[in-house]
Motif scaffolding. Structure first.
Motif, PDB file in Angstrom:
ATOM      1  N   ALA A  33      17.503-108.300 -34.680  1.00  0.00           N
ATOM      2  CA  ALA A  33      17.771-107.416 -33.543  1.00  0.00           C
ATOM      3  C   ALA A  33      18.070-106.008 -34.057  1.00  0.00           C
ATOM      4  O   ALA A  33      18.521-105.829 -35.189  1.00  0.00           O
ATOM      5  N   GLU A  34      17.788-104.994 -33.236  1.00  0.00           N
ATOM      6  CA  GLU A  34      17.933-103.599 -33.685  1.00  0.00           C
ATOM      7  C   GLU A  34      18.986-102.802 -32.921  1.00  0.00           C
ATOM      8  O   GLU A  34      19.451-101.778 -33.397  1.00  0.00           O
ATOM      9  N   LEU A  35      19.327-103.231 -31.721  1.00  0.00           N
ATOM     10  CA  LEU A  35      20.143-102.377 -30.857  1.00  0.00           C
ATOM     11  C   LEU A  35      21.639-102.640 -30.944  1.00  0.00           C
ATOM     12  O   LEU A  35      22.437-101.873 -30.390  1.00  0.00           O
ATOM     13  N   GLY A  36      22.037-103.726 -31.614  1.00  0.00           N
ATOM     14  CA  GLY A  36      23.469-104.038 -31.720  1.00  0.00           C
ATOM     15  C   GLY A  36      24.114-104.082 -30.349  1.00  0.00           C
ATOM     16  O   GLY A  36      23.553-104.648 -29.400  1.00  0.00           O
ATOM     17  N   ASN A  37      25.285-103.441 -30.214  1.00  0.00           N
ATOM     18  CA  ASN A  37      26.034-103.490 -28.953  1.00  0.00           C
ATOM     19  C   ASN A  37      25.378-102.732 -27.808  1.00  0.00           C
ATOM     20  O   ASN A  37      25.820-102.834 -26.668  1.00  0.00           O
ATOM     21  N   ASP A  38      24.343-101.950 -28.101  1.00  0.00           N
ATOM     22  CA  ASP A  38      23.670-101.216 -27.021  1.00  0.00           C
ATOM     23  C   ASP A  38      22.626-102.062 -26.288  1.00  0.00           C
ATOM     24  O   ASP A  38      22.106-101.626 -25.250  1.00  0.00           O
ATOM     25  N   ALA A  39      22.320-103.246 -26.799  1.00  0.00           N
ATOM     26  CA  ALA A  39      21.268-104.068 -26.171  1.00  0.00           C
ATOM     27  C   ALA A  39      21.591-104.335 -24.704  1.00  0.00           C
ATOM     28  O   ALA A  39      20.706-104.300 -23.845  1.00  0.00           O
ATOM     29  N   GLY A  40      22.884-104.569 -24.420  1.00  0.00           N
ATOM     30  CA  GLY A  40      23.290-104.902 -23.058  1.00  0.00           C
ATOM     31  C   GLY A  40      23.042-103.768 -22.070  1.00  0.00           C
ATOM     32  O   GLY A  40      22.445-103.988 -21.005  1.00  0.00           O
TER      33      GLY A  40
END
Lengths: 310, 310
Positions: free
Chosen positions: A293-300
């Motif tokens: 995954a690339e977005l870490g906590n920003d995925a949400g």
């Protein structure tokens, strides 16, 4: 309409993002989640925060396409939650309430499904329409994207990847009440459990110590060539790889994205999962790609915004 | 447009149906599948048959919404087949070719996915949007419907239910080349195999005979109270019930439909599958209903028509 909001409600903080609808994050921020009194302040707090952001940026209602919301619970396709583990909410009509609070179009989804959508839109699954995302954290969650949309299911419980059974011989009980769930072997706590079991058999041939076992300690030891750590990661990779092979036979994804805290171990993790995946994958799925995954906590917040953009 | 066609191409016959778009079958008929010369006559034969039906019924092109086609192979969302086991076709652009032959709108899908869609539209899954259909025949096939649409997947290989692994200890090889596939335990031949294995251990306590074992013989013996038959059906039900529990955790269906020749055993079969499903189902899925398929051989033409009606 140039803008939309992505909102990711967690048990401690609510993360929010203002997006341009063509796919750029303008600004992100967070507020505390006030779970007291059955979480009655949560949605009004979010509405107030979004309103003040619109005033600050001088953005009018007509410029906002809507608000997407990710919630840590099953959410059905009418945007209704039956219960939550850590927000204080029981039955809650999230879509309707938030619509009334803001006058904007609202869509809501399960947080893990929404995070998967985020990775598909702006992260590791960019450009794909068929994807599985597995989040290896304290537990194991995930989202399955089919033809561009997350599988929601009849009860909003689609994509409960952590609770497929991978070992019918298991005698310890999972948090869900069943035994042998994927989560028991591949979450951070699951890997620690595998390590503890290994050290109970033999702890003399490894740098791992019973006192401070963790998923990170196991992967760190693996990178230094520790044989016991390798056995543990093989076991982890076998369970996860075989489970992904079965899921691929059902949903036929282009890519499988691995996220969550455990995935910080890096590419070495993928190698072990992919090897065991290939052992058992149906021939049409053998070439499925594995990526981190690339977005870490920003995925949400990204995925929540994508709910609106469609 | 009041009418559409549903076409179900099999290795021996092509079944066809003329439907009113509101959901009634006007007439059904079939022609032989001519597989010689790489199956080059199949689509022209179908086109000619549909054309003569339109002339017979005095139905004009403008009254036909289109032609849906089910094909025994993976079919991607552009209506392209890469290969077939029993039609003679290699790479074939089914949607484009059939469109050119008829001047009508065409959609194509995998036959098992299309049959599932048929059961959802007019059969055992009527009124539902989320459904799993498992077809227990010579092999095990199936289709998974999510929010009203079959899971097609990246390679057109979604819903390959028969090839999820349910037994990692199996030493006999499945037709697909892997070992421990659901098909090896729950197809008609799989049940026969379970019975053979049971009789090799002890054949003195049962009415079953090694010479004429079949899935039907096993269920017939079960209905007469034969203990060995009950053991065999328990094993069958365990594999299928547990596999469905894992699939339900991913796709969260309202209903699971069991079809194919084996399902002629009737409701007694459902009892054994449902019992083992409940043992392992995630709590949100415990109440998922099990029902027998209703449309028999018509499921394919119904689902193919539904591809067009949407």
């Amino acid at each position: 309409m140039q803008y939309c909001f992505g909102v990711d409600i967690g048990g401690t903080t609510v993360k929010m993002g203002l997006f341009r609808t063509e796919g750029t994050l303008v600004e992100k921020w967070e507020i505390k989640t006030r779970t007291e009194n059955r979480g009655e302040a949560i949605l009004p707090d979010v509405a107030a925060s979004l309103k003040s952001k619109m005033e600050e940026k001088e953005i009018g209602h007509l410029q906002i396409a809507g608000i997407g919301i990710g919630i840590p619970a099953p959410v059905d396709d009418r945007g209704i939650v039956q219960n939550t583990a850590n927000l204080g909410w029981g039955y809650k009509e999230v879509k309707r309430e938030m619509g009334e609070l803001t006058g904007l179009k609202v869509k809501a989804g399960n947080d893990a499904n929404v995070a998967a959508l985020g990775e598909m839109w702006l992260g590791a699954g960019k450009g794909q329409k068929n994807m599985i995302m597995v989040t290896l954290g304290t537990g194991v969650g995930g989202g399955v994207i089919v033809n561009g949309c997350p599988i929601v299911g009849e009860n909003g419980a689609g994509g409960e990847i952590g609770h497929i059974c991978v070992n019918y011989e298991e005698d310890e009980t999972c948090g869900c009440g069943s035994r042998g769930c994927l989560e028991q072997y591949t979450s951070a706590t699951g890997i620690t459990r595998l390590a503890r079991r290994r050290l109970e058999k033999n702890s003399s041939d490894t740098v791992l110590k019973k006192e401070n076992l963790s998923a990170k300690a196991v992967f760190d030891a693996l990178k230094e060539g520790d044989k016991a750590a390798e056995e543990i990661v093989e076991e982890f990779g076998t369970y996860l790889g075989h489970a992904m092979a079965n899921m691929a036979a059902i949903t036929d994804p282009a890519v499988i994205v691995i996220g969550g805290g455990v995935s910080k171990a890096g590419d070495i993790l993928l190698k072990y999962v992919e090897k065991h995946f290939k052992e058992r994958a149906f021939f049409a799925n053998k070439e499925t790609k594995f990526v981190l995954a690339e977005l870490g906590n920003d995925a949400g917040i990204c995925g929540a915004a994508k709910l609106i953009i469609g």
